[in-house]
Design a protein around this motif. Sequence first.
Motif, PDB file in Angstrom:
ATOM      1  N   VAL A 180      23.832  28.668  52.301  1.00  0.00           N
ATOM      2  CA  VAL A 180      23.457  28.893  50.917  1.00  0.00           C
ATOM      3  C   VAL A 180      24.620  29.111  49.996  1.00  0.00           C
ATOM      4  O   VAL A 180      25.301  30.047  50.424  1.00  0.00           O
ATOM      5  N   GLN A 181      25.060  28.564  48.780  1.00  0.00           N
ATOM      6  CA  GLN A 181      26.064  28.820  48.067  1.00  0.00           C
ATOM      7  C   GLN A 181      25.627  29.042  46.665  1.00  0.00           C
ATOM      8  O   GLN A 181      25.408  28.066  45.890  1.00  0.00           O
ATOM      9  N   VAL A 182      25.480  30.116  46.050  1.00  0.00           N
ATOM     10  CA  VAL A 182      25.299  30.459  44.648  1.00  0.00           C
ATOM     11  C   VAL A 182      26.464  31.472  44.127  1.00  0.00           C
ATOM     12  O   VAL A 182      26.894  32.402  44.801  1.00  0.00           O
ATOM     13  N   ALA A 183      26.421  31.517  42.959  1.00  0.00           N
ATOM     14  CA  ALA A 183      27.484  32.690  42.165  1.00  0.00           C
ATOM     15  C   ALA A 183      26.498  33.695  42.098  1.00  0.00           C
ATOM     16  O   ALA A 183      27.541  34.942  41.936  1.00  0.00           O
ATOM     17  N   ASP A 184      25.479  33.917  41.871  1.00  0.00           N
ATOM     18  CA  ASP A 184      24.942  34.935  41.355  1.00  0.00           C
ATOM     19  C   ASP A 184      23.806  35.406  42.470  1.00  0.00           C
ATOM     20  O   ASP A 184      22.906  34.812  42.578  1.00  0.00           O
ATOM     21  N   TYR A 229      27.734  41.353  46.929  1.00  0.00           N
ATOM     22  CA  TYR A 229      27.584  39.851  47.422  1.00  0.00           C
ATOM     23  C   TYR A 229      28.938  39.223  47.465  1.00  0.00           C
ATOM     24  O   TYR A 229      29.380  38.573  48.179  1.00  0.00           O
ATOM     25  N   ASP A 230      29.822  39.354  46.331  1.00  0.00           N
ATOM     26  CA  ASP A 230      31.082  38.896  46.014  1.00  0.00           C
ATOM     27  C   ASP A 230      32.203  39.318  47.077  1.00  0.00           C
ATOM     28  O   ASP A 230      32.894  38.410  47.845  1.00  0.00           O
ATOM     29  N   TYR A 231      32.275  40.587  47.342  1.00  0.00           N
ATOM     30  CA  TYR A 231      33.028  41.148  48.413  1.00  0.00           C
ATOM     31  C   TYR A 231      32.794  40.871  49.684  1.00  0.00           C
ATOM     32  O   TYR A 231      33.844  40.349  50.556  1.00  0.00           O
ATOM     33  N   LEU A 232      31.485  40.564  49.944  1.00  0.00           N
ATOM     34  CA  LEU A 232      31.232  40.202  51.500  1.00  0.00           C
ATOM     35  C   LEU A 232      31.459  39.025  51.849  1.00  0.00           C
ATOM     36  O   LEU A 232      31.644  38.505  53.005  1.00  0.00           O
ATOM     37  N   GLU A 233      31.643  37.787  50.689  1.00  0.00           N
ATOM     38  CA  GLU A 233      31.995  36.560  51.007  1.00  0.00           C
ATOM     39  C   GLU A 233      33.611  36.315  51.739  1.00  0.00           C
ATOM     40  O   GLU A 233      33.819  35.689  52.430  1.00  0.00           O
ATOM     41  N   ASN A 234      34.283  37.207  51.119  1.00  0.00           N
ATOM     42  CA  ASN A 234      35.758  37.380  51.577  1.00  0.00           C
ATOM     43  C   ASN A 234      36.424  38.424  51.124  1.00  0.00           C
ATOM     44  O   ASN A 234      37.131  38.522  50.210  1.00  0.00           O
ATOM     45  N   PRO A 235      36.230  39.598  51.993  1.00  0.00           N
ATOM     46  CA  PRO A 235      36.749  41.015  51.517  1.00  0.00           C
ATOM     47  C   PRO A 235      38.248  41.025  51.270  1.00  0.00           C
ATOM     48  O   PRO A 235      38.678  41.716  50.270  1.00  0.00           O
ATOM     49  N   ARG A 236      39.049  40.101  52.203  1.00  0.00           N
ATOM     50  CA  ARG A 236      40.484  40.436  51.897  1.00  0.00           C
ATOM     51  C   ARG A 236      41.182  39.591  50.769  1.00  0.00           C
ATOM     52  O   ARG A 236      42.020  39.765  49.971  1.00  0.00           O
ATOM     53  N   GLU A 237      40.306  38.589  50.056  1.00  0.00           N
ATOM     54  CA  GLU A 237      40.647  37.897  49.044  1.00  0.00           C
ATOM     55  C   GLU A 237      40.008  38.593  47.649  1.00  0.00           C
ATOM     56  O   GLU A 237      40.575  38.703  46.723  1.00  0.00           O
TER      57      GLU A 237
END
Length: 144
Positions: A34-38, A106-114
């Motif tokens: 699932v890919q959503v921005a919000d 939500y945003d952080y857990l997608e790619n913490p290092r980015e």
Amino acid sequence: MSTPKVLTTLLGASLLAACSGDPPRPDKPEAPVVQVADVTQLTGDVEAGRMGFSQCRSCHTVEAGVNRVGPSLHGVVGRPVAHEAGYRYSTAMAAAGGVWDEQRLYDYLENPREHIVGTKMTFPGIKDGQRRADIIAYLKTQAG
């Protein structure tokens, strides 16, 4: 290589293996990513999140005041970033500011290092937005 360096290398490799990628969801083995921005577009499942959090347990706990390689995540939803007592944060995390609200997690857990360049967290992230929403739903239940 000296014994301490070998042990450190092996421990690091073990932690990376434990934290690498998205383990399969037993309740939805063939679920599409699932890919959503919000995050508000998703409804998190607390039980699925509890199971998904198992991949985080090698570094984190939800017990208040108990830090491991990573800080305790007890009460993390709504807590200021880099404010868990007794945990030494990276310079990047300490400078990040703000609050761990649902969207930021939500945003952080997608790619913490980015998301926070320079974080100590080596976890590669969770690409599936539903899995992230599930873990956040579980973390919301872990408050004092």
